[in-house]
Design an enzyme around this catalytic site. Sequence first.
Site, mmCIF file in Angstrom:
data_model
loop_
_atom_site.group_PDB
_atom_site.id
_atom_site.type_symbol
_atom_site.label_atom_id
_atom_site.label_comp_id
_atom_site.label_asym_id
_atom_site.label_seq_id
_atom_site.Cartn_x
_atom_site.Cartn_y
_atom_site.Cartn_z
ATOM 1 N N LYS A 149 0.798 -1.236 0.000
ATOM 2 C CA LYS A 149 0.000 0.000 0.000
ATOM 3 C C LYS A 149 0.830 1.285 0.000
ATOM 4 C CE LYS A 149 -4.304 -1.680 1.949
ATOM 5 N NZ LYS A 149 -5.325 -1.581 2.977
ATOM 6 N N ASP A 185 -10.099 2.877 2.174
ATOM 7 C CA ASP A 185 -10.208 2.176 3.462
ATOM 8 C C ASP A 185 -10.996 2.977 4.508
ATOM 9 O OD1 ASP A 185 -8.775 0.023 2.531
ATOM 10 O OD2 ASP A 185 -6.897 0.563 3.513
HETATM 11 P P1 NAP Z 1 0.285 -3.268 9.386
HETATM 12 O O1 NAP Z 1 0.451 -1.963 8.672
HETATM 13 O O2 NAP Z 1 1.317 -4.318 9.226
HETATM 14 O O3 NAP Z 1 0.130 -2.919 10.959
HETATM 15 C C1 NAP Z 1 0.037 -3.947 11.925
HETATM 16 C C2 NAP Z 1 -0.265 -3.346 13.295
HETATM 17 O O4 NAP Z 1 -0.415 -4.441 14.222
HETATM 18 C C3 NAP Z 1 0.850 -2.454 13.855
HETATM 19 O O5 NAP Z 1 0.288 -1.443 14.637
HETATM 20 C C4 NAP Z 1 1.643 -3.450 14.729
HETATM 21 O O6 NAP Z 1 2.362 -2.844 15.775
HETATM 22 C C5 NAP Z 1 0.518 -4.274 15.306
HETATM 23 N N1 NAP Z 1 0.996 -5.576 15.769
HETATM 24 C C6 NAP Z 1 1.322 -6.660 15.016
HETATM 25 N N2 NAP Z 1 1.722 -7.685 15.798
HETATM 26 C C7 NAP Z 1 1.653 -7.242 17.085
HETATM 27 C C8 NAP Z 1 1.937 -7.819 18.350
HETATM 28 N N3 NAP Z 1 2.383 -9.070 18.471
HETATM 29 N N4 NAP Z 1 1.743 -7.077 19.463
HETATM 30 C C9 NAP Z 1 1.285 -5.802 19.370
HETATM 31 N N5 NAP Z 1 1.001 -5.175 18.182
HETATM 32 C C10 NAP Z 1 1.188 -5.895 17.061
HETATM 33 O O7 NAP Z 1 -1.106 -3.968 8.990
HETATM 34 P P2 NAP Z 1 -2.473 -3.260 8.532
HETATM 35 O O8 NAP Z 1 -2.488 -3.077 7.066
HETATM 36 O O9 NAP Z 1 -2.714 -2.062 9.401
HETATM 37 O O10 NAP Z 1 -3.520 -4.428 8.858
HETATM 38 C C11 NAP Z 1 -3.867 -4.763 10.198
HETATM 39 C C12 NAP Z 1 -5.059 -5.722 10.170
HETATM 40 O O11 NAP Z 1 -6.189 -5.052 9.619
HETATM 41 C C13 NAP Z 1 -4.840 -6.954 9.295
HETATM 42 O O12 NAP Z 1 -5.424 -8.044 9.950
HETATM 43 C C14 NAP Z 1 -5.594 -6.637 8.017
HETATM 44 O O13 NAP Z 1 -6.067 -7.789 7.352
HETATM 45 C C15 NAP Z 1 -6.759 -5.809 8.564
HETATM 46 N N6 NAP Z 1 -7.322 -4.873 7.565
HETATM 47 C C16 NAP Z 1 -8.641 -5.038 7.246
HETATM 48 C C17 NAP Z 1 -9.208 -4.193 6.328
HETATM 49 C C18 NAP Z 1 -10.669 -4.379 5.975
HETATM 50 O O14 NAP Z 1 -11.100 -3.940 4.893
HETATM 51 N N7 NAP Z 1 -11.470 -4.977 6.838
HETATM 52 C C19 NAP Z 1 -8.469 -3.163 5.718
HETATM 53 C C20 NAP Z 1 -7.119 -3.011 6.097
HETATM 54 C C21 NAP Z 1 -6.562 -3.894 7.020
HETATM 55 P P3 NAP Z 1 3.890 -2.309 15.530
HETATM 56 O O15 NAP Z 1 3.754 -0.989 14.838
HETATM 57 O O16 NAP Z 1 4.460 -2.200 16.883
HETATM 58 O O17 NAP Z 1 4.566 -3.343 14.674
#
Ligand code: NAP
Length: 282
Positions: free
Chosen positions: A71, A108
């Site tokens: 993205k 989003d």
């Molecule tokens: P991302 O940019 O990789 O961000 C992941 C987030 O999760 C970060 O804040 C990260 O913290 C945190 N995290 C991961 N593992 C962790 C752990 N063990 N302990 C604490 N924090 C943790 O991912 P994203 O794109 O935001 O996506 C996040 C989720 O949202 C995914 O499951 C994705 O499928 C979902 N999503 C859904 C939609 C929808 O349309 N429904 C749209 C977008 C995303 P750090 O910064 O500390 O690493």
Amino acid sequence: MKIDQRFLLAGVIGWPIMHSRSPLMHNHWLEENNLNGRYLPLAVEPSKLEKAIRGLNALGFSGVNVTIPHKQNVMQYLDEIDPTALAMGAVSCIHAREDGSLFGKNNDAHGFIRNIKAQSPEWRANAGPATVIGAGGGARAVCYGLLQEGATEIRLVNRSIEKAQALADQFGSAIKPVAWQDRENALQGTKTLVNATSLGMVGQPALELRLDDLPQDALVADIIYAPLETELIKKAMLRGNQGVGGLGMLMHQGPLAWELWFGITPSVTPKLQALLEKSLQA
Ligand code: NAP
């Protein structure tokens, strides 16, 4: 060229991609609208992103959705990016325009807000403080959407506090960074709680969060849609909070992509929801 004289092509670019339910949703709409075409899962590894993006026009794609991990990186290959996507620092949808140029948007935040409003019409972002957990791409969209809707205080919890701080620096003083260990204190007085981390997703550990201090009239949303109901949503609903899962966020951003690619607004219907839920339960 008239839309019914060609084979429509669109897809979703990610790595990995086979878990995505976007093909199911978009192919359902192609069928429902009697259109000749296909929406494909496109597994593009990061080192091949530029070549893949630059090939879209030549292959006849109308556009693609963009998901993890592309993205942000994809932005450098686009000819034009709309102001909302620039502000979020991420693109979720690309239009391969007929003049050969590539235009990027981010749908989003729209999907997130539309989903909440569809499930809770009386919800207001300015009813009181929001707590958002996570500071990645999804959280950026959530915070952007909440601010657009009038939120005046967003307590932003993240494991890596510097990412929450960076978001506060960019989005302004309504964003209050909160250290990970203080996340339960942040729930006091919260009216909207959002999990925007990947914790709770299939294959990931659960989000550990005691809800004792969360007011009972708070709305609890999760942007994760696999599983359909995360442990957080289940726990919140058991104690009387309203819970909103992430599937609607996915569904409600689809029509914006279609308007861009095909000039058609497909419908988010109970039939579509049932189709996606069935696939996620399988
Ligand atoms: P991302 O940019 O990789 O961000 C992941 C987030 O999760 C970060 O804040 C990260 O913290 C945190 N995290 C991961 N593992 C962790 C752990 N063990 N302990 C604490 N924090 C943790 O991912 P994203 O794109 O935001 O996506 C996040 C989720 O949202 C995914 O499951 C994705 O499928 C979902 N999503 C859904 C939609 C929808 O349309 N429904 C749209 C977008 C995303 P750090 O910064 O500390 O690493």
